[in-house]
Design a protein around this motif. Sequence first.
Motif, mmCIF file in Angstrom:
data_model
loop_
_atom_site.group_PDB
_atom_site.id
_atom_site.type_symbol
_atom_site.label_atom_id
_atom_site.label_comp_id
_atom_site.label_asym_id
_atom_site.label_seq_id
_atom_site.Cartn_x
_atom_site.Cartn_y
_atom_site.Cartn_z
ATOM 1 N N ASP A 102 0.840 -1.205 0.000
ATOM 2 C CA ASP A 102 0.000 0.000 0.000
ATOM 3 C C ASP A 102 0.872 1.251 0.000
ATOM 4 O OD1 ASP A 102 -2.360 -1.379 -0.079
ATOM 5 O OD2 ASP A 102 -2.717 -1.312 2.091
ATOM 6 N N THR A 111 1.388 4.188 -3.165
ATOM 7 C CA THR A 111 1.330 5.649 -2.980
ATOM 8 C C THR A 111 2.544 6.311 -3.618
ATOM 9 O OG1 THR A 111 0.108 5.391 -0.912
ATOM 10 C CG2 THR A 111 1.236 7.494 -1.266
ATOM 11 N N HIS A 112 3.735 5.746 -3.367
ATOM 12 C CA HIS A 112 4.953 6.329 -3.943
ATOM 13 C C HIS A 112 4.965 6.184 -5.461
ATOM 14 C CE1 HIS A 112 6.449 7.175 -0.071
ATOM 15 N NE2 HIS A 112 6.882 5.971 0.247
ATOM 16 N N THR A 132 2.436 6.199 -7.446
ATOM 17 C CA THR A 132 1.531 7.219 -7.982
ATOM 18 C C THR A 132 2.192 8.588 -7.967
ATOM 19 O OG1 THR A 132 -0.365 5.950 -7.169
ATOM 20 C CG2 THR A 132 -0.747 8.265 -7.739
ATOM 21 N N GLN A 133 2.953 8.882 -6.918
ATOM 22 C CA GLN A 133 3.638 10.174 -6.813
ATOM 23 C C GLN A 133 4.630 10.399 -7.947
ATOM 24 O OE1 GLN A 133 5.138 9.701 -2.777
ATOM 25 N NE2 GLN A 133 3.718 11.247 -2.008
#
Length: 450
Positions: free
Chosen positions: A414, A418-419, A421-422
């Motif tokens: 998870d 997130t990373h 997507t960044q």
Amino acid sequence: MLLEENQIAFHSDDGLIFGGVKEYSRQLAEMIGLGSDSEFPQAGIHTILDIGCGFGSFGAHLGTLKLMAVCVAAYEATGSQVQLALERGLPAMIGNFITRQLPYPPLSYDMVHCAQCGIIWDEKDGLFLIEVDRVLKPGGYFVLTSPSSRTQGSSSQVKMERRNMLIPMEELTQKICWTLLAQHDETFIWQKTADAKCYESGKQGSIPLCEQGDDAHSYYKPLVPCISGTSSKRWIPIQNRSSKSGLSSAELEIHGVQSEDFYEDLQFWRSAVKNYWSLLTPLIFSDHPKRPGEEDPLPPFNMIRNVMDMTANYGGFNDALLEEKKSVWVMNVVPAQASNTLPLILDRGFAGVIHDWCEPFPTYPRTYDMLHANGLLSHLASDRCNMIDLFLEMDRILRPEGWVILSDNLGAIDMARTHATQIRWEARVIDLQNGSEQRLLVCQKPFLKK
């Protein structure tokens, strides 16, 4: 190297090797006492460290003989040998042992090759030769093709220059128990002794043995003026090693690995590789961008040429890819904080290196088609690493349209999504449907980031 239409073509006549690379390879085999270079494995030669590899033609030729040649060269701002080799689909990495050891354990390679690689070997009291001796296996070969062939002048002047170069090399090689096996024109081949007692006989002069344990985990340590590996269980002459693929139970035991654990790991990766490719194939078909003026993408047979396994363990992922006849080579990376399994990986004939993932990897930007890691994120979670820095480094290494496969627990995946997507990767979390907390994160770096 010639420009043909929109592609660069590499012919067998490498600019650093006179007469062509095939003839050069055949000459080396004959100097060793073989009938042809196809018999290199019979002399125990399976892995070659090519220092300053030029266009990479020698390594490319060795690859056709099913040998593993790894190019190592210093960082170059322009005209990089390493970058050129990687673009050709050949194993290569940035490395420079002028001040520090290479990130390999002692007794790593069957042959070390230098064709006009720019190193003055008799400088610093032979410290560079001692480093070659450290990574060379017992009975291994050091091949030096000197630059004297480019000297202008009479044959007597050329012979005198060769002799002047050879005198200090003779003194140094005798100290480290090497024998000059053969010389032909500008090429010299030395063989490292297979007898560890030679280093204790006094022939090495002032070069002492390293203290036991000094070479247990080599990661860019300073060069040391001592002889390594003589007390290692891995001190086995290359001519006595198993020539078949894979390691015997006795060889695994030398590495402290149980046969059951080793083959269980291999079975796991055989299944995982089949799973990965079943997942990737439809994604490649559906997501590959069609650029203006291009035809529909071809099947993905050659879209992945090289893979970096960021947590290689025993090299099982590499082995499973070979069994599936995937035409890729793998850079097996053993994290510096993990158990040091690199000697096992290298003894299997694979390319590998030790690396601290809190630091940049020694390669150029956009040089790998796929990055793979199993358990790396949870392993580094408690370390000093900043996870977003790790993902930025992975993005630097990865080619556009390249793939990332991360396997880890649910919490780590998870966070990784997130990373991803960044940094504008396309990311999918996949539940393995086996009742465990393990998840896969499959990402692709887009050709153009919006």
